[in-house]
Design a protein around this motif. Structure first.
Motif, mmCIF file in Angstrom:
data_model
loop_
_atom_site.group_PDB
_atom_site.id
_atom_site.type_symbol
_atom_site.label_atom_id
_atom_site.label_comp_id
_atom_site.label_asym_id
_atom_site.label_seq_id
_atom_site.Cartn_x
_atom_site.Cartn_y
_atom_site.Cartn_z
ATOM 1 N N VAL A 1 -14.656 0.410 -7.565
ATOM 2 C CA VAL A 1 -13.190 0.504 -7.517
ATOM 3 C C VAL A 1 -12.600 -0.597 -6.622
ATOM 4 C CG1 VAL A 1 -11.263 1.932 -6.754
ATOM 5 C CG2 VAL A 1 -13.105 2.957 -8.066
ATOM 6 N N VAL A 2 -13.177 -0.797 -5.420
ATOM 7 C CA VAL A 2 -12.673 -1.841 -4.520
ATOM 8 C C VAL A 2 -12.897 -3.220 -5.133
ATOM 9 C CG1 VAL A 2 -12.720 -2.778 -2.207
ATOM 10 C CG2 VAL A 2 -13.197 -0.397 -2.538
ATOM 11 N N SER A 3 -14.082 -3.432 -5.723
ATOM 12 C CA SER A 3 -14.366 -4.716 -6.359
ATOM 13 C C SER A 3 -13.348 -4.981 -7.455
ATOM 14 C CB SER A 3 -15.762 -4.729 -6.967
ATOM 15 O OG SER A 3 -16.713 -4.445 -5.991
ATOM 16 N N GLY A 4 -12.987 -3.926 -8.205
ATOM 17 C CA GLY A 4 -11.999 -4.061 -9.280
ATOM 18 C C GLY A 4 -10.696 -4.612 -8.747
ATOM 19 N N ALA A 5 -10.211 -4.039 -7.662
ATOM 20 C CA ALA A 5 -8.936 -4.481 -7.097
ATOM 21 C C ALA A 5 -9.046 -5.895 -6.550
ATOM 22 C CB ALA A 5 -8.495 -3.514 -6.001
ATOM 23 N N SER A 6 -10.185 -6.188 -5.875
ATOM 24 C CA SER A 6 -10.374 -7.492 -5.259
ATOM 25 C C SER A 6 -10.452 -8.605 -6.316
ATOM 26 C CB SER A 6 -11.632 -7.434 -4.390
ATOM 27 O OG SER A 6 -12.176 -8.699 -4.203
ATOM 28 N N VAL A 7 -11.171 -8.331 -7.402
ATOM 29 C CA VAL A 7 -11.281 -9.324 -8.474
ATOM 30 C C VAL A 7 -9.950 -9.480 -9.194
ATOM 31 C CG1 VAL A 7 -12.412 -9.849 -10.658
ATOM 32 C CG2 VAL A 7 -13.748 -9.048 -8.728
ATOM 33 N N SER A 8 -9.224 -8.370 -9.394
ATOM 34 C CA SER A 8 -7.895 -8.449 -9.997
ATOM 35 C C SER A 8 -7.002 -9.362 -9.170
ATOM 36 C CB SER A 8 -7.238 -7.070 -10.065
ATOM 37 O OG SER A 8 -7.937 -6.248 -10.946
ATOM 38 N N ALA A 9 -7.101 -9.242 -7.833
ATOM 39 C CA ALA A 9 -6.288 -10.080 -6.948
ATOM 40 C C ALA A 9 -6.632 -11.558 -7.149
ATOM 41 C CB ALA A 9 -6.500 -9.678 -5.491
ATOM 42 N N SER B 1 -3.619 -6.845 -4.492
ATOM 43 C CA SER B 1 -3.934 -7.248 -3.122
ATOM 44 C C SER B 1 -3.743 -6.082 -2.165
ATOM 45 C CB SER B 1 -3.042 -8.407 -2.674
ATOM 46 O OG SER B 1 -3.205 -9.504 -3.532
ATOM 47 N N THR B 2 -2.623 -5.357 -2.327
ATOM 48 C CA THR B 2 -2.361 -4.196 -1.470
ATOM 49 C C THR B 2 -3.464 -3.161 -1.620
ATOM 50 O OG1 THR B 2 -0.032 -4.572 -1.992
ATOM 51 C CG2 THR B 2 -0.558 -2.552 -0.814
ATOM 52 N N THR B 3 -3.796 -2.846 -2.887
ATOM 53 C CA THR B 3 -4.819 -1.836 -3.149
ATOM 54 C C THR B 3 -6.167 -2.266 -2.593
ATOM 55 O OG1 THR B 3 -3.629 -1.480 -5.215
ATOM 56 C CG2 THR B 3 -5.690 -0.298 -4.941
ATOM 57 N N ALA B 4 -6.563 -3.534 -2.827
ATOM 58 C CA ALA B 4 -7.868 -4.017 -2.360
ATOM 59 C C ALA B 4 -7.972 -3.895 -0.852
ATOM 60 C CB ALA B 4 -8.079 -5.472 -2.783
ATOM 61 N N PHE B 5 -6.925 -4.320 -0.150
ATOM 62 C CA PHE B 5 -6.968 -4.277 1.303
ATOM 63 C C PHE B 5 -6.980 -2.836 1.815
ATOM 64 C CE2 PHE B 5 -4.834 -4.237 5.460
ATOM 65 C CZ PHE B 5 -5.777 -4.973 6.166
ATOM 66 N N MET B 6 -6.098 -1.992 1.239
ATOM 67 C CA MET B 6 -6.022 -0.608 1.717
ATOM 68 C C MET B 6 -7.328 0.134 1.466
ATOM 69 S SD MET B 6 -2.042 0.622 1.450
ATOM 70 C CE MET B 6 -2.262 1.602 0.040
ATOM 71 N N GLN B 7 -7.907 -0.083 0.277
ATOM 72 C CA GLN B 7 -9.146 0.631 -0.037
ATOM 73 C C GLN B 7 -10.324 0.135 0.778
ATOM 74 O OE1 GLN B 7 -9.335 0.262 -4.264
ATOM 75 N NE2 GLN B 7 -8.529 2.314 -4.600
ATOM 76 N N SER B 8 -10.407 -1.200 1.010
ATOM 77 C CA SER B 8 -11.586 -1.699 1.734
ATOM 78 C C SER B 8 -11.525 -1.285 3.198
ATOM 79 C CB SER B 8 -11.728 -3.213 1.592
ATOM 80 O OG SER B 8 -10.789 -3.873 2.393
ATOM 81 N N ASN C 1 -15.819 -4.379 12.371
ATOM 82 C CA ASN C 1 -14.486 -4.985 12.313
ATOM 83 C C ASN C 1 -13.854 -4.731 10.954
ATOM 84 O OD1 ASN C 1 -14.816 -6.637 14.919
ATOM 85 N ND2 ASN C 1 -16.548 -7.288 13.680
ATOM 86 N N THR C 2 -13.651 -3.457 10.626
ATOM 87 C CA THR C 2 -13.167 -3.074 9.302
ATOM 88 C C THR C 2 -11.914 -3.844 8.890
ATOM 89 O OG1 THR C 2 -13.855 -0.906 10.005
ATOM 90 C CG2 THR C 2 -12.773 -1.044 7.893
ATOM 91 N N PHE C 3 -10.955 -3.945 9.819
ATOM 92 C CA PHE C 3 -9.670 -4.557 9.493
ATOM 93 C C PHE C 3 -9.832 -6.040 9.164
ATOM 94 C CE2 PHE C 3 -5.610 -6.505 10.557
ATOM 95 C CZ PHE C 3 -4.734 -5.681 9.866
ATOM 96 N N ILE C 4 -10.549 -6.765 10.047
ATOM 97 C CA ILE C 4 -10.738 -8.207 9.843
ATOM 98 C C ILE C 4 -11.562 -8.456 8.579
ATOM 99 C CG2 ILE C 4 -11.690 -10.324 10.855
ATOM 100 C CD1 ILE C 4 -11.163 -9.055 13.608
ATOM 101 N N TYR C 5 -12.556 -7.604 8.379
ATOM 102 C CA TYR C 5 -13.409 -7.750 7.190
ATOM 103 C C TYR C 5 -12.591 -7.572 5.909
ATOM 104 C CZ TYR C 5 -17.220 -6.804 3.889
ATOM 105 O OH TYR C 5 -18.065 -6.818 2.818
ATOM 106 N N GLY C 6 -11.707 -6.556 5.891
ATOM 107 C CA GLY C 6 -10.856 -6.318 4.734
ATOM 108 C C GLY C 6 -9.930 -7.489 4.468
ATOM 109 N N LEU C 7 -9.351 -8.016 5.566
ATOM 110 C CA LEU C 7 -8.442 -9.157 5.466
ATOM 111 C C LEU C 7 -9.200 -10.379 4.961
ATOM 112 C CD1 LEU C 7 -5.454 -9.309 6.251
ATOM 113 C CD2 LEU C 7 -6.158 -10.476 8.339
#
Lengths: 305, 253
Positions: free
Chosen positions: A54-62, A225-232, B225-231
């Motif tokens: 699911v996270v990969s999906g959002a990240s690749v979509s971005a 982008s929002t979804t990828a960041f929030m989910q990861s 570093n969850t936040f930095i990693y996500g960013l």
């Protein structure tokens, strides 16, 4: 050859992942949609744990939508004002959609709602895209009865606003409602929502077709982008090694898709998109009726996910 | 090769001492005390050598239990509701071994009866700790059996009835395959000498499965570093998209 994924804690075939990225990127570039609705099921099918998929999906979509967004942006082939209006409503929709989703999971209805709504929605959109496009192509030979039926709801509602780029003077309610609903749906169904946005912009907002792809890709870019960041950050399922491989495939695929997209006419593109969506609907509908291959599924090998 | 010779000289050195004692005695050692999860990790082979004093008995067996770290786990069962496959039931396990391998000289069921197996932790089924739930006993047993079944398909729970082989003079060798999914952590290896359906001697060893280098760095960074990693992940995606668009425009002219 296999490559070990540090977060997913498993080995995958990088060529297979590259191929999946290429296909998803191609679809994304061709139709101006995120491609997450294709990527996530493809990854799960190849054995990647669902939260990672699911996270990969959002990240690749971005990544893919960024790649297709740049050329559209340079050609100014988008309505930024309309896009921003929809994105704002969309981000609010994602937030509320996440709350609804948590509530549905608590009641145990999440799976049911997601899968049935996927089939109904995709089936409806796919078949209407297909029939409208076929009608347009048929009518092109007989120019007297041209012009497909478009909604004029934007002209009837209050709160009118000028969107100069689209040459529209319409109520801001339809774009806001569409953006919001797509935000909710993308949070619940885990997709970017581009495949819903394209027909909505064409048939409800009456946007000029030349701006539809650019505006929709803008919305997908922000939402993904929002979804990828929030989910990861919330479930830690982002595997940078996996998404790097997928992204390399996807960005190349997106450019190939854009290239072929320019060679096809609008109706042809819509017929193709209609076919892709109907094929996906059939697969999802079959899954509801056929006995699954694996009745039991388990958490990932290392636990946690 | 040098390593193997060293092992044998160590084991042969032990033999007289073992023979002097009147009861069955056991010595065993692993070839490696760590398994490294590198970027091209695609499974590994675990080799163990050992010696046991047979004391005239022919009915002696060796059972080796390899256990990965315990983790939380769950299993979901899909079910039909009104003709549609939309239902699901989930059972959580407070603790389940991530890896569980049984290697023996003969099929384990021939060596010891089921209740002895669970008493001495020789079967995966007895190692699962389901979380409190409202399921019936039978239903719970079905879920546990299904969990073991899935893990067996993933080669994470393995049963290798011929993996331990006697060579001569009570020396034995065992080869166990660890799959590509092998989770990191501390693994324990219990070697048991079985006589008349009961263990008469055991030794305990351990080895560690660890991520190294780049993989270890990514894993720790993501956790700390969850936040930095996500960013970073997001910027990587957007940057790649941007670069490719630029690159292709140059190619397309």
């Amino acid at each position: 050859m296999e490559i070990y994924l540090p977060i997913a804690e498993m080995a995958v075939n990088p060529w297979l992942m590259l191929g999946i990225g290429l296909i998803v990127g191609g679809v994304s570039g061709l139709f101006g949609i995120g491609g997450g609705f294709l990527l996530t099921p493809l990854l799960i099918l190849s054995g990647i744990p669902a939260p990672i998929a699911v996270v990969s999906g959002a990240s690749v979509s971005a990544a893919a939508s960024m790649s297709s967004f740049i050329p559209q942006w340079e050609k100014r082939a988008l309505d930024l004002r309309l896009g921003l209006t929809m994105v704002t409503a969309g981000v609010m929709g994602v937030t509320i959609g996440s709350i609804i989703f948590r509530w549905l999971s608590m009641l145990g209805f999440a799976e049911l709602v997601v899968r049935v709504s996927y089939v109904l929605l995709l089936g409806f959109i796919g078949s209407s895209l297909l029939s409208e496009s076929i009608k347009t192509i048929k009518n092109a030979k007989n120019p007297k009865i041209l012009k497909r039926s478009k909604s004029n709801i934007g002209y009837l509602l209050p709160l009118k606003m000028r969107f100069p780029r689209s040459k529209l003077y319409i109520s801001i309610l339809p774009p806001i409602i569409i953006g919001f609903v797509i935000g909710i749906l993308s949070a619940i169904m885990g997709v970017g929502g581009g495949f819903l946005l394209v027909p909505a912009l064409i048939y409800i907002v009456n946007m000029p077709p030349s701006l539809v792809v650019g505006t929709s890709i803008f919305q997908v870019l922000i939402l993904a982008s929002t979804t990828a960041f929030m989910q990861s950050t919330s479930n830690g399922g982002l595997d940078v090694v996996l998404s790097s491989i997928l992204i390399i495939g996807a960005v190349v695929g997106a450019q190939i898709g854009l290239f072929f997209g320019r060679k096809l006419r609008g109706e042809q593109l819509r017929i193709l998109l209609g076919l892709v969506i109907i094929a996906l609907t059939l697969v999802l509908a079959l899954e509801l009726f056929l006995t699954p291959k694996d009745i039991y599924t388990t958490s990932s090998a290392g636990g946690g996910l | 090769m040098k390593k193997i010779i060293l092992f044998f000289s160590f084991l042969f050195g032990l033999l007289p001492q073992i023979a002097m004692a009147q009861r069955t005695r056991l010595a065993a050692a692993l070839m490696d005390d760590s398994v490294l999860l590198t970027s091209n990790f695609n499974g590994a082979k675990l080799t163990m050598f050992g010696a046991v004093q047979l004391a005239g008995d022919t009915n002696t067996d060796i059972v080796i239990i390899i256990r990965g770290p315990n983790r939380q786990a769950w299993i979901t069962k899909k079910s039909k509701i009104m003709g549609l496959w939309i239902g699901q039931k989930r059972v959580y396990f407070d603790a389940a071994p991530t890896f569980f391998g049984v290697a023996s000289t003969r099929p384990i069921d021939e060596i010891a009866p089921k209740d002895t197996q669970s008493l001495y932790g020789m079967d995966a089924l007895s190692q699962l700790n389901p979380h409190q739930n409202a399921l019936s006993k039978q239903e719970l047993e079905d879920f546990k059996a299904a969990f073991v079944n899935v893990r067996e398909k993933q080669k994470l729970y393995i049963n290798a009835p011929k993996a331990v082989q006697f060579m001569e003079n009570g020396l034995f060798r065992a080869d166990i395959k660890l799959p590509d999914l092998t989770p990191p952590g501390l693994y324990t290896v219990k070697v048991m000498v079985m006589k008349n359906k009961r263990p008469v001697d055991t030794t305990l060893q351990s080895f560690e499965v660890t991520k190294v280098g780049f993989e270890r760095f990514i894993f720790q960074f993501a956790r700390d570093n969850t936040f930095i990693y996500g960013l970073f992940g997001l910027l990587l995606a957007l940057g790649a998209g941007f670069l490719s668009a630029r690159l292709f425009r140059r190619i397309n002219g």
